[in-house]
Design an enzyme around this catalytic site. Structure first.
Site: not given
Ligand code: HPA
Ligand code: ZN
Length: 340
Positions: A280-281, A199, A21, A202
């Site tokens: 991811d982030d 997604h 992201h 998770e």
């Molecule tokens: N999951 C859902 N939304 C998100 C994520 C994630 O890992 N990272 C940034 N937005």
């Molecule tokens: Zn993500």
């Protein structure tokens, strides 16, 4: 034959990132710099204080801070600088291809135009291609905590930039926001020629992964950890070789796993799932691509051959042309031969 350490092996191997992201690459130092030039306040006194706030018990606690951080992004230059910082960082890590998410609603909902957001990101990606040799695809992600109407509006806003965007995705708060909520928007997006990803699994149940496959017709699942709760689903994902974009350090920081030693990636490899490693982030979870690979390599005692397989999986799972995939896989095999 050069017997380098696993750390050097990971650092040197050419990699692709498929789950990233762009708003999640916003490093505190750049956040303070951009806040200052835009005369925006950050509710933390210093970079140190902000970094100390990066302790999360679940996805929602992270998202609250992630959306707050994005508030200081205003101009085309801001989105350019954010994206350029990410590209230069991963270039140092030998990442040669990226398929990245942006979240337009995070910005349009606070009055920033779609055009401003995408122009900054796109210009940086084009410069990255030209100056750093990093190829890319862009994925527009809908925020699933918002309603269907907002997603439809966002899809409309994206149409003039259809050529710049390869796919649509689905992110944000998973529990209580199943893929079925966006079945019609995704149908419209497919009609317009977008690839679809989401997604799923998770924090949400295996059922959400089924919905992503059956209702949203996704070709890739982001995360997907919870597929292991459902043997029939694992069989389906393996049979169809649907890629899973796993994010080990994200899973650790958001308590999807309690320890990297518990990470399901090796179990998934054993079940013939097409798993990939991603960050991811990275600004929030303590590591970019190399740190993610090294984290699982150390925790799960992965070999150089395991790392090589995972890296090859990312190219297989990417949207690069077949000829380019073949070229990269050959290059990676040569790297393995020379460094093991
Ligand atoms: N999951 C859902 N939304 C998100 C994520 C994630 O890992 N990272 C940034 N937005
Ligand atoms: Zn993500």
């Amino acid at each position: 034959m050069d017997n380098i350490s696993i750390e050097k092996f990971i650092a040197g191997i050419p990699k692709a990132e498929l789950h990233l992201h762009i708003e999640g690459t916003f490093e505190p130092e750049l956040m303070f710099e951009i806040a200052k030039r835009n005369d925006k306040k950050i509710p933390y006194k210093s970079v140190e204080e902000l970094k100390n706030a990066y302790r999360f018990n679940n996805l929602q606690e992270f998202l609250d801070i992630y959306y707050a951080g994005a508030n200081v992004l205003i101009t085309v230059q801001d989105f350019y600088d954010l994206t350029w910082a990410y590209l230069t960082k991963v270039h140092e890590q030998n990442v040669v291809h990226v398929e990245i998410f942006f979240d337009p609603q995070t910005h349009t909902d606070r009055g920033i135009s779609f055009d401003t957001v995408i122009k900054g990101i796109y210009n940086a990606l084009e410069d990255g291609k030209e100056k750093l040799g990093i190829s890319y695809q862009l994925i527009m992600s809908f925020l699933r905590h918002l309603d269907e109407a907002s997603a439809f509006k966002t899809l409309e806003q994206a149409l003039p930039y259809r050529d710049w965007i390869s796919a649509v995705g689905l992110d944000s708060s998973e529990l209580g926001n199943p893929p079925s909520k966006f079945e019609r928007v995704f149908a419209k997006a497919r009609e317009k020629g977008f690839i679809t990803v989401a997604h799923a699994g998770e924090e949400g149940p295996a059922e959400y992964i089924w919905e992503a496959l059956d209702l949203l017709k996704v070709t890739r699942i982001d995360h997907g950890n919870r597929c292991l709760d459902d043997n029939q689903l694992v069989e389906e994902l393996a049979k169809r070789q649907i890629p899973l974009t796993l994010c080990p350090l994200s899973n650790l920081e958001l308590k999807v796993v309690q320890d990297l030693k518990d990470h399901p990636i090796t179990k998934m490899m054993d079940k013939n799932l097409l798993v990939t490693v991603n960050s991811d982030d990275p600004a929030y979870f303590g590591g970019y691509m190399n740190e993610n690979y090294l984290g699982i390599a150390e925790a799960l005692d992965l070999s150089k051959r395991d790392i090589t397989e995972l890296v090859i999986n990312s190219f297989k799972a990417s949207w690069l042309p077949e000829s380019e995939k073949k070229k990269m896989i050959t290059q990676i095999e040569v790297y393995f031969e020379n460094n093991s």
